[in-house]
Design an enzyme around this catalytic site. Structure first.
Site, PDB file in Angstrom:
ATOM      1  N   LYS A 124      -9.772 -12.496  39.938  1.00 31.35           N
ATOM      2  CA  LYS A 124     -10.361 -12.812  41.239  1.00 31.35           C
ATOM      3  C   LYS A 124     -10.164 -11.666  42.219  1.00 31.35           C
ATOM      4  O   LYS A 124     -11.104 -11.231  42.898  1.00 31.35           O
ATOM      5  CB  LYS A 124      -9.750 -14.087  41.812  1.00 31.35           C
ATOM      6  CG  LYS A 124     -10.435 -14.560  43.098  1.00 31.35           C
ATOM      7  CD  LYS A 124      -9.528 -15.388  43.973  1.00 31.35           C
ATOM      8  CE  LYS A 124      -8.567 -14.515  44.770  1.00 31.35           C
ATOM      9  NZ  LYS A 124      -7.830 -15.257  45.811  1.00 31.35           N
ATOM     10  N   ASP A 142     -12.434 -18.452  42.890  1.00 30.52           N
ATOM     11  CA  ASP A 142     -11.206 -19.035  43.431  1.00 30.52           C
ATOM     12  C   ASP A 142     -11.295 -20.552  43.274  1.00 30.52           C
ATOM     13  O   ASP A 142     -12.172 -21.067  42.574  1.00 30.52           O
ATOM     14  CB  ASP A 142     -10.999 -18.624  44.887  1.00 30.52           C
ATOM     15  CG  ASP A 142     -12.073 -19.185  45.820  1.00 30.52           C
ATOM     16  OD1 ASP A 142     -13.018 -19.854  45.333  1.00 30.52           O
ATOM     17  OD2 ASP A 142     -11.970 -18.955  47.030  1.00 30.52           O
TER      18      ASP A 142
END
Length: 211
Positions: A124, A142
């Site tokens: 991420k 996320d």
């Protein structure tokens, strides 16, 4: 019975979210790629607002990789104490600053594999840095992106990696970064975790409503 939206429907979702959240973008305040990297590392399991509250003091004290690399852990911990896992994060950002200073001339590398090799940096974080810091098209998954993408039917995936791969296949490449931001905003403002506001949702006629 199909489990996900088709590509045409997925684009309709993006169009609707673009109209609903025209200002969707990175909420982490930063002045350069180094600050962006540090902020994203600090934001793990913590709100962007919490990171924005501590980052000005952190960067005023440690404006670049070299200064942060030489920092005492206790001093960094004291600055970021209000965010979650602050001890681990202080250790990680000092360690990655040392690597940047010693191996990359203090600059943040624009390579995915190199980024994820840094302390505290996962997929991420690397995707966010490459998208926001280097202008590339990436989808960073996320908690909001994972939840919303699977709930509305963009993908049907069991984990973060499968969600990322599914979104990359489903969505137009030139809208990956946009999709990341729009989905996050939708997850924060409308499609919230426990009680999504389906009645007023901008995509209620497209959503597969897998709540």
């Amino acid at each position: 019975m199909r489990k996900t939206l088709n590509r045409q429907e997925a684009v309709r979702v993006l169009d609707a979210l673009r109209q609903a959240y025209p200002d969707a973008g990175c909420a982490l305040k930063h002045m350069d790629v180094f600050e962006l990297l540090i902020c994203v590392v600090l934001s793990a399991q913590t709100t962007d607002k919490s990171v924005n509250n501590v980052s000005p003091s952190l960067f005023a004290r440690y404006p670049d990789a070299a200064s942060l690399a030489a920092a005492h852990p206790a001093e960094v911990e004291d600055i970021i104490r209000t965010i979650g896992m602050y001890r681990t994060k202080a250790k990680n950002i000092i360690a990655l600053a040392k690597i940047l200073t010693e191996d990359y001339g203090g600059e943040v590398p624009g390579d995915f594999d190199t980024l994820v090799s840094l302390p505290g940096v996962g997929r991420k974080t690397a995707n966010v840095v490459l998208a926001e810091g280097f202008g590339e098209q990436h989808i960073a998954v996320d908690t909001h992106v994972f939840r919303v993408s699977n709930r509305i039917g963009l993908v049907d995936a069991k984990d973060v990696l499968a969600t990322e791969e599914g979104l990359m296949k489903k969505l137009p490449h030139d809208r990956w970064t946009e999709a990341h931001h729009s989905i996050i905003f939708h997850g924060r403002n409308r499609c919230i975790a426990r009680k999504p506001d389906c009645e007023n949702c901008e995509i209620k006629d497209i959503c597969m409503k897998r709540i």
